[in-house]
Design an enzyme around this catalytic site. Structure first.
Site, short mmCIF file in Angstrom:
data_model
loop_
_atom_site.label_atom_id
_atom_site.label_comp_id
_atom_site.label_asym_id
_atom_site.label_seq_id
_atom_site.Cartn_x
_atom_site.Cartn_y
_atom_site.Cartn_z
N ILE A 1 -35.68 -51.32 -131.46
CA ILE A 1 -35.70 -50.13 -130.60
C ILE A 1 -35.62 -50.58 -129.15
CG2 ILE A 1 -37.00 -48.09 -129.90
CD1 ILE A 1 -38.36 -48.15 -132.63
N GLU B 1 -41.49 -53.24 -133.12
CA GLU B 1 -40.41 -52.25 -133.09
C GLU B 1 -39.13 -52.77 -133.74
OE1 GLU B 1 -40.10 -54.33 -129.00
OE2 GLU B 1 -41.60 -53.96 -130.57
#
Length: 339
Positions: free
Chosen positions: A214, A256
């Site tokens: 991300i 992430e």
């Protein structure tokens, strides 16, 4: 919650639960689609699809709350699978079946319809609220219709055999050890195990790895706090499930970062899947506490070739990911073929 009465025909029912092969498996888009629709249709904050085992209820798809499993004796779903009708509890604080002075969950209102597989009630589609509700006859019929749609998906073995085998490797009370609680994806240990399995299959089918990160995730945590970051991780995980093929595996690799395993695939199709995943993640902002959070991801793609093993293929995908980030993020970078 009062101890539920025994289910008199649990033997055949549990045989059907075993045959449907969903206990211990991660969330899937085909079931998320139903729970999202249920939540919107009834204007309720929570919806889930549960598979009801011998001792546990496995939360196959959840909207609006966290969790992977519940002890069956502590759930309202136990009452739902006892007959074919919709189980309605307008106010759990007042209903004699479940009242103990305090609700077990935040669900004050509960409505559940059983899911059928080969004539047995193997699970429940349920919706809930943190305050009392009335449910109209039309809403009852709509819930039954949605449960029938979810039941049709039970007939389809969409996950790969490797994923189903991995889910069956644990006893019922240990199933959650392979699932990431926040995202309902495979956890790091499980996704690495699946990568090794796919790379050592006898048919030597080509495998592609997507390493997904991300973009600017730290800044989301720094600006809005970790609850916002958790919300982003949950939504991104749901969008990853929507972007990959049904038989593919995806797991939370750490923080992430996510890792997807695409088996039996060529380079062109793998790139198509990677671009679809990238578009899914970026398709709309994510709402949190009055904010609209824009989210994109960078993806490294590596396709197996001799002398690759799982470790080297993941390493090449990770190197491609960093090239995608250095090139400006929100893009897919392809790793060169192994030499």
């Amino acid at each position: 919650m009062p101890a539920p009465s025994d289910f008199p025909h649990d033997g055949p029912r549990l045989a059907a639960v075993h045959k449907v092969r969903l206990m211990g498996t991660p969330a899937e888009e085909r079931f998320d689609r139903v729970t999202r629709l249920a939540r919107r249709m009834f204007g309720l904050p929570t919806a889930c699809i549960d598979i009801v085992g011998e001792k546990l209820v496995w939360l196959k798809s959840v909207q609006g709350f966290d969790g992977l499993e519940r002890m069956r004796k502590d759930t309202y779903c136990h009452y739902t699978i006892q007959d074919d009708g919709v189980c309605l509890i307008r106010d759990t604080r007042l209903d004699p079946r479940v009242h103990t002075g305090d609700p077990y969950w935040d669900w004050i209102f509960y409505a559940g319809a059983p899911l059928h597989f080969e004539g047995e009630r193997v699970g429940v589609l349920c919706v809930g609220d943190d305050k009392p509700r009335d449910f109209t006859p039309e809403q009852v019929e709509s819930l039954i219709d949605l449960a029938a749609l979810a039941g049709q998906e039970l007939q389809v073995a969409a996950l790969s055999e490797a994923q189903l085998a991995l889910a069956r490797a644990n006893e019922e009370l240990e199933m959650k050890t392979r699932i990431d609680v926040l995202t309902h994806l495979w956890n790091r240990r499980a996704i690495l195990e699946l990568a090794t399995i796919e790379m050592t299959r006898a048919d030597h089918a080509p495998v592609a790895i997507l390493m997904i990160d991300i973009d600017h995730f730290k800044s989301i945590n720094d600006r809005l706090g970790h609850p916002a970051g958790d919300r982003v991780l949950r939504v991104v995980a749901e969008r990853l499930r929507a972007g990959i093929r049904p038989m593919d595996a995806v797991g939370r690799f750490g923080g992430e970062e996510f890792l997807a395993i695409l088996s039996g695939i060529d380079g062109v199709e793998a790139l198509n899947v990677a671009e679809r995943v990238r578009r899914q993640v970026a398709r709309s902002t994510i709402a949190f506490d009055g904010h609209r959070i824009p989210v994109t991801c960078s993806i490294g793609l590596a396709l197996s070739a001799r002398p690759d093993d799982a470790e080297s293929l993941i390493r090449r995908a990770d190197q491609a990911l960093y090239r995608a980030k250095r090139a400006g993020r929100n893009r897919v970078a392809i790793a060169p073929r192994a030499r």
